[in-house]
Design a protein around this motif. Structure first.
Motif, PDB file in Angstrom:
ATOM      1  N   GLY A 165      -9.780  -1.847  -4.735  1.00  0.00           N
ATOM      2  CA  GLY A 165     -10.271  -2.929  -3.894  1.00  0.00           C
ATOM      3  C   GLY A 165      -9.226  -3.713  -3.135  1.00  0.00           C
ATOM      4  O   GLY A 165      -9.559  -4.576  -2.337  1.00  0.00           O
ATOM      5  N   GLY A 166      -7.939  -3.461  -3.356  1.00  0.00           N
ATOM      6  CA  GLY A 166      -6.878  -4.166  -2.650  1.00  0.00           C
ATOM      7  C   GLY A 166      -6.761  -3.709  -1.203  1.00  0.00           C
ATOM      8  O   GLY A 166      -7.487  -2.808  -0.755  1.00  0.00           O
ATOM      9  N   VAL A 167      -5.844  -4.311  -0.473  1.00  0.00           N
ATOM     10  CA  VAL A 167      -5.709  -4.008   0.954  1.00  0.00           C
ATOM     11  C   VAL A 167      -4.263  -3.706   1.375  1.00  0.00           C
ATOM     12  O   VAL A 167      -3.939  -3.758   2.552  1.00  0.00           O
ATOM     13  CB  VAL A 167      -6.291  -5.149   1.827  1.00  0.00           C
ATOM     14  CG1 VAL A 167      -7.800  -5.249   1.660  1.00  0.00           C
ATOM     15  CG2 VAL A 167      -5.625  -6.482   1.510  1.00  0.00           C
ATOM     16  N   SER A 168      -3.394  -3.389   0.415  1.00  0.00           N
ATOM     17  CA  SER A 168      -2.023  -3.012   0.760  1.00  0.00           C
ATOM     18  C   SER A 168      -2.036  -1.678   1.495  1.00  0.00           C
ATOM     19  O   SER A 168      -2.985  -0.900   1.380  1.00  0.00           O
ATOM     20  CB  SER A 168      -1.164  -2.898  -0.503  1.00  0.00           C
ATOM     21  OG  SER A 168      -1.084  -4.143  -1.163  1.00  0.00           O
ATOM     22  N   SER A 169      -0.976  -1.421   2.246  1.00  0.00           N
ATOM     23  CA  SER A 169      -0.907  -0.174   3.009  1.00  0.00           C
ATOM     24  C   SER A 169       0.488   0.425   2.908  1.00  0.00           C
ATOM     25  O   SER A 169       1.463  -0.285   2.706  1.00  0.00           O
ATOM     26  CB  SER A 169      -1.254  -0.429   4.479  1.00  0.00           C
ATOM     27  OG  SER A 169      -0.319  -1.332   5.049  1.00  0.00           O
ATOM     28  N   SER A 170       0.545   1.739   3.033  1.00  0.00           N
ATOM     29  CA  SER A 170       1.838   2.414   3.046  1.00  0.00           C
ATOM     30  C   SER A 170       1.760   3.614   3.972  1.00  0.00           C
ATOM     31  O   SER A 170       0.683   4.106   4.300  1.00  0.00           O
ATOM     32  CB  SER A 170       2.257   2.849   1.640  1.00  0.00           C
ATOM     33  OG  SER A 170       1.396   3.850   1.148  1.00  0.00           O
ATOM     34  N   GLY A 230      11.343  13.331   7.807  1.00  0.00           N
ATOM     35  CA  GLY A 230      11.969  13.752   9.053  1.00  0.00           C
ATOM     36  C   GLY A 230      13.464  13.532   8.973  1.00  0.00           C
ATOM     37  O   GLY A 230      13.933  12.612   8.298  1.00  0.00           O
ATOM     38  N   GLY A 231      14.204  14.385   9.639  1.00  0.00           N
ATOM     39  CA  GLY A 231      15.652  14.254   9.638  1.00  0.00           C
ATOM     40  C   GLY A 231      16.258  14.375   8.253  1.00  0.00           C
ATOM     41  O   GLY A 231      17.309  13.807   7.986  1.00  0.00           O
ATOM     42  N   GLY A 232      15.571  15.074   7.368  1.00  0.00           N
ATOM     43  CA  GLY A 232      16.088  15.270   6.015  1.00  0.00           C
ATOM     44  C   GLY A 232      15.883  14.103   5.078  1.00  0.00           C
ATOM     45  O   GLY A 232      16.448  14.081   3.991  1.00  0.00           O
ATOM     46  N   VAL A 233      15.082  13.118   5.493  1.00  0.00           N
ATOM     47  CA  VAL A 233      14.878  11.911   4.693  1.00  0.00           C
ATOM     48  C   VAL A 233      13.385  11.636   4.551  1.00  0.00           C
ATOM     49  O   VAL A 233      12.625  11.785   5.498  1.00  0.00           O
ATOM     50  CB  VAL A 233      15.562  10.695   5.365  1.00  0.00           C
ATOM     51  CG1 VAL A 233      15.271   9.400   4.633  1.00  0.00           C
ATOM     52  CG2 VAL A 233      17.058  10.925   5.459  1.00  0.00           C
ATOM     53  N   LEU A 234      12.980  11.214   3.351  1.00  0.00           N
ATOM     54  CA  LEU A 234      11.622  10.731   3.131  1.00  0.00           C
ATOM     55  C   LEU A 234      11.633   9.228   3.375  1.00  0.00           C
ATOM     56  O   LEU A 234      12.468   8.515   2.812  1.00  0.00           O
ATOM     57  CB  LEU A 234      11.182  11.019   1.694  1.00  0.00           C
ATOM     58  CG  LEU A 234       9.775  10.550   1.339  1.00  0.00           C
ATOM     59  CD1 LEU A 234       9.092  11.575   0.459  1.00  0.00           C
ATOM     60  CD2 LEU A 234       9.797   9.201   0.661  1.00  0.00           C
ATOM     61  N   GLU A 235      10.728   8.749   4.241  1.00  0.00           N
ATOM     62  CA  GLU A 235      10.612   7.314   4.522  1.00  0.00           C
ATOM     63  C   GLU A 235       9.292   6.808   3.954  1.00  0.00           C
ATOM     64  O   GLU A 235       8.232   7.354   4.247  1.00  0.00           O
ATOM     65  CB  GLU A 235      10.644   7.052   6.021  1.00  0.00           C
ATOM     66  CG  GLU A 235      11.939   7.435   6.683  1.00  0.00           C
ATOM     67  CD  GLU A 235      11.893   7.281   8.193  1.00  0.00           C
ATOM     68  OE1 GLU A 235      10.812   6.970   8.751  1.00  0.00           O
ATOM     69  OE2 GLU A 235      12.935   7.479   8.821  1.00  0.00           O
ATOM     70  N   PHE A 236       9.362   5.761   3.147  1.00  0.00           N
ATOM     71  CA  PHE A 236       8.206   5.120   2.518  1.00  0.00           C
ATOM     72  C   PHE A 236       8.213   3.668   2.982  1.00  0.00           C
ATOM     73  O   PHE A 236       9.109   2.905   2.637  1.00  0.00           O
ATOM     74  CB  PHE A 236       8.358   5.248   1.000  1.00  0.00           C
ATOM     75  CG  PHE A 236       7.400   4.457   0.161  1.00  0.00           C
ATOM     76  CD1 PHE A 236       6.055   4.354   0.479  1.00  0.00           C
ATOM     77  CD2 PHE A 236       7.853   3.835  -0.998  1.00  0.00           C
ATOM     78  CE1 PHE A 236       5.187   3.642  -0.330  1.00  0.00           C
ATOM     79  CE2 PHE A 236       7.000   3.130  -1.819  1.00  0.00           C
ATOM     80  CZ  PHE A 236       5.650   3.027  -1.479  1.00  0.00           C
ATOM     81  N   THR A 237       7.240   3.295   3.813  1.00  0.00           N
ATOM     82  CA  THR A 237       7.193   1.954   4.395  1.00  0.00           C
ATOM     83  C   THR A 237       5.784   1.397   4.300  1.00  0.00           C
ATOM     84  O   THR A 237       4.818   2.139   4.110  1.00  0.00           O
ATOM     85  CB  THR A 237       7.610   1.985   5.883  1.00  0.00           C
ATOM     86  OG1 THR A 237       6.720   2.862   6.595  1.00  0.00           O
ATOM     87  CG2 THR A 237       9.044   2.468   6.052  1.00  0.00           C
ATOM     88  N   GLY A 238       5.667   0.094   4.461  1.00  0.00           N
ATOM     89  CA  GLY A 238       4.342  -0.505   4.467  1.00  0.00           C
ATOM     90  C   GLY A 238       4.350  -1.988   4.185  1.00  0.00           C
ATOM     91  O   GLY A 238       5.359  -2.675   4.346  1.00  0.00           O
ATOM     92  N   GLN A 239       3.183  -2.447   3.720  1.00  0.00           N
ATOM     93  CA  GLN A 239       2.944  -3.869   3.484  1.00  0.00           C
ATOM     94  C   GLN A 239       2.182  -4.028   2.178  1.00  0.00           C
ATOM     95  O   GLN A 239       1.106  -3.443   2.011  1.00  0.00           O
ATOM     96  CB  GLN A 239       2.108  -4.453   4.630  1.00  0.00           C
ATOM     97  CG  GLN A 239       1.614  -5.853   4.416  1.00  0.00           C
ATOM     98  CD  GLN A 239       2.680  -6.903   4.693  1.00  0.00           C
ATOM     99  OE1 GLN A 239       3.386  -6.810   5.691  1.00  0.00           O
ATOM    100  NE2 GLN A 239       2.803  -7.876   3.820  1.00  0.00           N
ATOM    101  N   VAL A 240       2.753  -4.789   1.249  1.00  0.00           N
ATOM    102  CA  VAL A 240       2.043  -5.155   0.024  1.00  0.00           C
ATOM    103  C   VAL A 240       1.292  -6.446   0.317  1.00  0.00           C
ATOM    104  O   VAL A 240       1.853  -7.395   0.860  1.00  0.00           O
ATOM    105  CB  VAL A 240       3.012  -5.356  -1.162  1.00  0.00           C
ATOM    106  CG1 VAL A 240       2.274  -5.894  -2.385  1.00  0.00           C
ATOM    107  CG2 VAL A 240       3.722  -4.053  -1.505  1.00  0.00           C
ATOM    108  N   ARG A 241       0.017  -6.465  -0.043  1.00  0.00           N
ATOM    109  CA  ARG A 241      -0.819  -7.659   0.131  1.00  0.00           C
ATOM    110  C   ARG A 241      -1.481  -7.977  -1.199  1.00  0.00           C
ATOM    111  O   ARG A 241      -1.703  -7.090  -2.014  1.00  0.00           O
ATOM    112  CB  ARG A 241      -1.842  -7.410   1.231  1.00  0.00           C
ATOM    113  CG  ARG A 241      -1.124  -7.172   2.568  1.00  0.00           C
ATOM    114  CD  ARG A 241      -2.013  -6.915   3.718  1.00  0.00           C
ATOM    115  NE  ARG A 241      -3.057  -7.897   3.840  1.00  0.00           N
ATOM    116  CZ  ARG A 241      -4.058  -7.777   4.715  1.00  0.00           C
ATOM    117  NH1 ARG A 241      -4.122  -6.750   5.510  1.00  0.00           N
ATOM    118  NH2 ARG A 241      -5.001  -8.698   4.767  1.00  0.00           N
TER     119      ARG A 241
END
Length: 175
Positions: free
Chosen positions: A39-44, A49-60
């Motif tokens: 039921g939460g609304v956080s997003s990721s 790409g370029g040999g790197v895993l990127e994990f980004t987003g917003q905790v709410r």
């Protein structure tokens, strides 16, 4: 080189510390696993790409939320010849959680936290026997991790604060 179904390449003996999981340019087989499952609304977002895993987003924090995560699709990762995992990461100064799962159905993972230094590449070492069994982020009693049965990796952030986050992972090595 042996390609895995996770958009990760496994190089046996490529480094003195054992196998190396490097993130190739293949389509990522990772997916978000956020507090929206309850039921939460956080997003990721996850991108390889370029040999790197990127994990980004917003905790709410609305609707009892408070975490964002990603998980690899199930595969087979026999880590039994290793006692630890070493990650090369560049973060934002926040704490993150590495998770290993041995079942896609029981809702439990083995996990431990690691710190990042804002804007700097650092190496983090997590002993496999330091990963604790959890269900929904809470530690529970149960068996220790069987490294031969790992089927997925996960990364999570949930610092009880509404905030943006960004983590890059260059590689994961078994040692």
């Amino acid at each position: 080189m042996k390609s895995l179904a996770l958009g990760i390449a496994l190089f046996s003996g490529a480094a003195s510390s054992g196998a190396v999981l490097e993130f190739g340019a293949a389509e990522p087989s990772w997916y978000p696993r956020n507090d929206t499952v309850m039921g939460g609304v956080s997003s990721s977002r996850v991108r390889v790409g370029g040999g790197v895993l990127e994990f980004t987003g917003q905790v709410r924090l609305e609707n009892n939320g408070g975490f964002a995560g990603i998980r690899s699709n199930p595969g087979r990762f026999d880590l039994s010849r290793y006692s630890a995992l070493r990650l090369r990461v560049r973060g934002d100064g926040k704490r993150y959680v590495l998770q290993l799962g041995t079942s896609a159905q029981n809702g439990v993972t083995y996990r431990n936290e690691f710190a990042t230094v804002a804007g700097q590449w650092t190496e983090v070492r997590l002993a496999l026997d330091s990963l604790r069994l959890t269900r929904s982020g809470e530690q529970v009693a149960g068996p220790a991790l069987d490294p031969s049965r790992v089927i997925f990796f996960g990364l999570t952030v949930g610092n009880n604060r509404a905030e943006r986050f960004a983590l890059e992972v260059d590689w994961i090595r078994g040692e």
